[in-house]
Design an enzyme around this catalytic site. Structure first.
Site, PDB file in Angstrom:
ATOM      1  CG  ASN A 114      27.663 -12.176  10.979  1.00 50.91           C
ATOM      2  OD1 ASN A 114      27.140 -12.739  10.170  1.00 50.91           O
ATOM      3  ND2 ASN A 114      28.284 -12.729  11.893  1.00 50.91           N
ATOM      4  CB  CYS A 155      31.768 -15.242   9.850  1.00 51.54           C
ATOM      5  SG  CYS A 155      33.648 -14.761  10.181  1.00 51.54           S
ATOM      6  CD  GLU A 174      28.367 -15.884  12.370  1.00 51.95           C
ATOM      7  OE1 GLU A 174      29.064 -15.328  13.342  1.00 51.95           O
ATOM      8  OE2 GLU A 174      28.776 -15.809  11.236  1.00 51.95           O
TER       9      GLU A 174
END
Length: 605
Positions: free
Chosen positions: A290, A292, A294
């Site tokens: 995704n 960012c 994580e």
């Protein structure tokens, strides 16, 4: 909003522009309690006793104890045709004009409903390769990323949130050097976060100071050249790949490190480790995350996130008796698992394949926020040995409580469809769980394939009276935060850190808590220690920025990503302020600079 909640102006702004329920311009949520009740009621619908579960869900939402992902808060219980999932990894991009623009369309439809997207561009042929069918040459993956970037710039997602994107490329793709340099021009790919997919073989080649081969699957019409067999995205078995270039592994590493030092991108994803530790290693391969970083996901996978706000579990703050209520954290984690599991059943999905993937795996990502503020309230310095120990204990409690809750859910509602008992229990991460949890999985199965992830949680942490976000340290006691208004313009708000504000209620206003320390006062190694401390209890990954001072020596910086790899992390992102990416947070009276690409309006919450 009521006086007891979100009194800072920026929290009121965040609630009003991002999470408050409006219909035809009329506000239906009169206060944040209405938002909590709306979300709790909507997510209790799948239960046999919805009234009971609505009350339980409300109990963890109240006072911002549990912070569901922003798409959940904005969309649950509304008539809006939006997804409740924060982000998606899209399908493999077929190396054809039809395939490229089909993938572009899917991304646009997903962002239109509020979802961020991640793409792996490694399947696109390198620049200059003949496209025999049309008698031209390929322009390469970076050129097509610019089309995605333009599309993203035109889409205003739910509320005041523009679509976020992650773009990845293999470290052995022939265009990797162009990819590394792509964002050094401040006008290029500003809506993307970019990361290199770093393999174990590349890290070994760096250690041995060997050559590194840049390759791409050979076209049948191509003649000559060196060929080797290589696993490649979209191919079930290794395929013949043409060698386009030889480069010293350390030379390529130097280019990545210099780009990070000067421009804060690209980040790195240790992709072999990600796949080796994937609980669903037996039925999927991951090539992207995704926006960012994580949640590593397979094609059409989705992230369903929520964070436990640790500041609400500190008892007797700022005293010698201060303590963290681990039992309450565990109980909240158990209820949060059920809430997030229900999100899967009530959410809309932009694409049918996204719905199918979510229901087959039932992935959720339970994490934490407010850790740095909680440590200050406990009078523990972020980055210290004691802080590392507390962080480990907290994440262990959240992880084990989440897995136990998911086992109980499987006993009641059934295991996720892709569950295979023997293979799941043989997974590298699952083997590290306590025997009591493994026995429960063997007996009852488990409801969710994955359960933990550490999101940046920036926007929802602002909503919760500006608690420190995710795993990050405190930025500063008082600073200015730039946020996006509904009209597309930016506004600046003065912000005070939650722990500092709480301290000042009983202390001199210009005084600071004894354990107060900011992100910029910490050594990069301390940032890494905190991330490494909790990774063993995170079955997905961690969004964490390693802050690096402007004057930090490049020779020391050069080794940071190697340290991250050696510490067992799945990825790493550094940020050193610079003229291109600038910063979105700044101290009062400091001149604004260009905001970093991962601003609040594009975080996956």
């Amino acid at each position: 909003m009521k006086e007891s909640y979100s009194t800072p102006p920026i929290a009121q702004h965040i609630w009003d522009t991002k999470y408050r329920h409006y219909e035809h311009g009329v506000a239906l949520d009169t206060c944040v309690e209405d938002t909590w009740q709306r979300v709790a009621k909507a997510l209790a619908v799948p239960e046999k006793n919805p009234d009971d579960w609505q009350a339980r869900f409300y109990s963890i939402l109240r006072d911002f104890k549990f912070l569901p992902g922003g798409r959940i808060q904005a969309g649950a219980g509304t008539a809006h045709q939006v997804t409740l999932f924060n982000c998606f990894v899209m399908g493999m991009i077929a190396d054809s004009m039809d395939g490229i623009f089909d993938a572009l369309k899917e991304g646009a439809l997903t962002m239109q409903q509020g979802g961020g997207v991640g793409y792996d561009f490694s399947t696109l042929r390198p620049r200059g390769v003949p496209a025999a069918s049309v008698g031209s040459v390929a322009s390469g993956p970076v050129s097509f990323m610019r089309i995605w970037d333009s599309m993203c710039a035109t889409i205003l997602s739910t509320g005041a949130r523009r679509g976020a994107m992650m773009g990845t490329l293999r470290c052995d793709h022939p265009d990797i050097e162009e990819f590394i340099a792509a964002k050094q021009d401040r006008s290029q790919l500003r809506h993307f976060n970019v990361s290199v997919l770093v393999s174990d073989a590349f890290m070994a080649a760096i250690s041995r100071d060997e050559d590194w081969l840049l390759v791409f699957p050979a076209n049948e019409s191509e003649a000559g050249g060196e060929l080797l067999m290589r696993a490649w995205p979209g191919c079930d078995d290794p395929v013949p790949c043409k060698v386009y270039k030889r480069i010293r592994a350390r030379t390529l590493w130097q280019k990545i490190m210099q780009a990070n030092y000067d421009y804060a991108e690209p980040g790195m994803l240790f992709i072999d480790r990600i796949n080796r530790l994937n609980n669903l290693y037996y039925c999927e391969t991951i090539q992207a995350t995704n926006p960012c970083g994580e949640v590593p996901l397979p094609s059409y996978g989705a992230c369903n996130l929520g964070s436990i706000n640790l500041t609400q579990f500190v008892r007797d703050p700022f005293t010698v008796q201060a303590w963290l209520d681990f039992d309450a954290i565990g109980a909240t984690a158990a209820t949060a698992v059920r809430l997030l599991d229900n999100v899967i059943d009530v959410s809309h999905f932009p694409l049918t394949r996204q719905a199918e993937q979510a229901h087959r795996s039932r992935r959720i990502g339970l994490g934490l926020s407010g850790l740095a503020d909680a440590l200050i309230m406990l009078q523990i310095r972020y980055g210290s040995s004691e802080a590392v120990q507390i962080a480990q204990q907290v994440m262990q409690r959240i992880c084990h409580a989440a897995y136990q809750a998911s086992i109980e859910l499987a006993r009641e509602k059934g295991a996720f469809p892709l569950f295979h008992k023997e293979k799941y229990l043989a997974g590298a991460f699952v083997r590290t769980l306590p025997e009591s949890i493994r026995s429960g999985i063997a007996q009852y199965g488990i409801r969710n394939s994955h359960l933990t992830a550490i999101a940046p949680a920036g926007t929802i942490s602002l909503l919760a009276n500006n608690v420190s976000s995710g795993l990050e340290p405190v930025f500063g006691s008082d600073y200015t935060r730039r946020v996006l208004n509904r009209d597309g313009c930016y506004a600046d708000y003065a912000v005070t850190d939650y722990a500092v504000a709480l301290w000042r209620k009983d202390h001199v206003s210009d005084d600071f808590p004894p354990a107060f320390v900011t992100a910029h006062e910490l050594a990069p190694a301390e940032h890494l220690r905190m991330q490494a401390a909790i990774q063993p209890y995170v079955d997905q990954a961690i969004s964490k920025t390693i802050n690096v001072p402007v004057d930090y020596d490049f020779a020391a910086f050069f080794d940071l990503y190697r340290q991250a790899y050696d510490l067992g992390l799945k990825g790493c992102t550094t940020f050193r302020p610079n003229a291109v990416t600038g910063e979105i947070l700044h101290k009062p009276d400091v001149e604004h600079v260009v905001p970093h690409c991962c601003g609040l309006e594009r975080e996956p919450d």
